[in-house]
Motif scaffolding. Structure first.
Motif, short mmCIF file in Angstrom:
data_model
loop_
_atom_site.label_atom_id
_atom_site.label_comp_id
_atom_site.label_asym_id
_atom_site.label_seq_id
_atom_site.Cartn_x
_atom_site.Cartn_y
_atom_site.Cartn_z
N LEU A 137 0.83 -1.20 0.00
CA LEU A 137 0.00 0.00 0.00
C LEU A 137 0.87 1.25 0.00
CD1 LEU A 137 -2.90 -0.72 2.53
CD2 LEU A 137 -3.08 -0.51 0.05
N LYS A 138 0.54 2.19 -0.87
CA LYS A 138 1.21 3.48 -0.88
C LYS A 138 0.38 4.48 -0.09
CE LYS A 138 3.24 2.68 -5.43
NZ LYS A 138 3.32 3.15 -6.84
N GLU A 178 -0.64 7.39 -0.80
CA GLU A 178 -1.70 8.02 -1.60
C GLU A 178 -2.88 7.08 -1.83
OE1 GLU A 178 1.76 7.07 -4.53
OE2 GLU A 178 1.49 7.71 -2.44
N ASP A 179 -2.65 5.76 -1.69
CA ASP A 179 -3.75 4.80 -1.85
C ASP A 179 -4.80 4.97 -0.76
OD1 ASP A 179 -2.48 3.69 -4.03
OD2 ASP A 179 -1.49 2.12 -2.86
N VAL A 180 -4.37 5.47 0.40
CA VAL A 180 -5.30 5.58 1.53
C VAL A 180 -5.48 7.02 1.98
CG1 VAL A 180 -4.85 3.23 2.36
CG2 VAL A 180 -3.38 5.11 3.13
N ARG A 196 -7.05 -3.07 3.07
CA ARG A 196 -7.82 -3.31 1.84
C ARG A 196 -7.68 -4.76 1.38
NH1 ARG A 196 -7.60 2.36 -1.61
NH2 ARG A 196 -8.17 3.69 0.16
#
Length: 306
Positions: free
Chosen positions: A33-34, A36-38, A92
């Motif tokens: 996960l980056k 910016e993904d969250v 996620r």
């Protein structure tokens, strides 16, 4: 910053260590996960770890950093289902990954004898025999191939001539070169097999045969070691299986799988072609050749068991 020391786990003999499995699974899910993904800011070159930091993941899940750190170090025995749900949402996770996380964090004691997973009901064997034009296979725990019909043998190989321990999808895919030629997208098939073994490992960490299989494949196959290290899990229920058959050429088959209601660790997998398609005609040719197809090198003439 991730300054907590990583745990050191020593697996017991003949078993996969659930604590190590839990630790590695959470770490690999967090790393993918980056920020910016969250919806978190990315500090670019100042980040010392791939993916999210533990502090960020804990914030997203609504738990303390210390609590999440203990969990990622494999101490998940007393974690609540609500916390696991929150962490699964923050990471996620897919449904399969969520189930895998639960199995790792809160392993259940299996009361059924291990051999029960490989006992096949007589009517189910008969059903496979009656499916004349449809390749059908019953797969058990550890990717063991339990029963198959004549069409499956004609398409996938003469498993009846193999020792029982070799009647296993993982050994076939990773250790037999002919299966690299059979599967058009061998990497995808290999990933599916490893993902299912990961699911089995989460549900049955004390299975010595599974541990031995993983150990054998890790020694003999670099591709297996690489895929096993990703900790990816998924359940393949349906899809397209593309094959390059040595007798009839290209086959595009639709895969459908069904868990048995009274034996959930057994999965019936069927392969069918679209009506009036070249693949349907190819299956008809294989069916008409019968034992000739077997002698040509792809099959056995009747439903067989391990």
């Amino acid at each position: 910053m991730d300054e907590y020391p990583e745990p050191v786990h020593e697996p017991a003999a003949d078993a996969l260590d659930p604590r190590a499995e839990l630790s590695e699974f959470l770490r690999t899910r967090r790393a993918r996960l980056k920020p910016e993904d969250v919806g978190l800011p990315d500090y670019g070159r100042y980040r010392r770890v791939p993916g999210l930091r533990r502090e960020e993941l804990a914030q997203l899940a609504g738990v303390s950093v210390a609590y999440y750190t203990r969990l990622e170090q494999g101490n998940g025995r007393h974690v609540s289902p609500e916390v696991l749900d929150a962490i699964a949402r923050a990471l996620r996770l897919s449904d399969a990954e969520h189930a895998h996380l639960t199995h790792l964090a809160k392993p259940k004691q299996k009361k059924k004898p291990a051999g029960r997973a490989h006992q096949v009901r007589g009517p189910l064997r008969t059903l496979l025999d009656t499916m004349d034009g449809v390749p059908a296979i019953l797969v058990g725990r550890r990717a063991d191939i339990l029963v198959w019909n004549r069409m499956a043998a004609a398409v996938f190989g003469d498993w009846a001539e193999l020792p029982a321990r070799e009647q296993n999808w993982a050994r076939l895919v990773f250790l037999r070169p002919e299966y690299r030629d059979l599967f058009v997208d061998w990497e995808h098939k290999a990933s599916d097999v490893v993902s299912q073994l990961r699911m089995d490992a989460g549900s049955h960490p004390n299975d010595p045969r599974l541990s031995a299989l993983v150990g054998e494949l890790s020694v003999k196959s670099e591709e297996f070691r690489r895929l096993w290290a990703t900790h990816d899990v998924k359940e393949k229920c349906h899809g397209i299986q593309r094959l390059h058959h040595p007798l009839v050429g290209e086959l595009d088959l639709r895969l459908e799988s069904f868990h048995q209601a009274d034996a959930h660790e057994q999965m019936l997998v069927t392969y069918h072609a679209e009506p009036n398609s070249p693949s349907a005609e190819a299956l008809r040719l294989l069916a008409s050749w019968g034992a000739d197809a077997t002698r040509a090198g792809t099959g056995t003439s009747s439903a067989r068991t391990a």
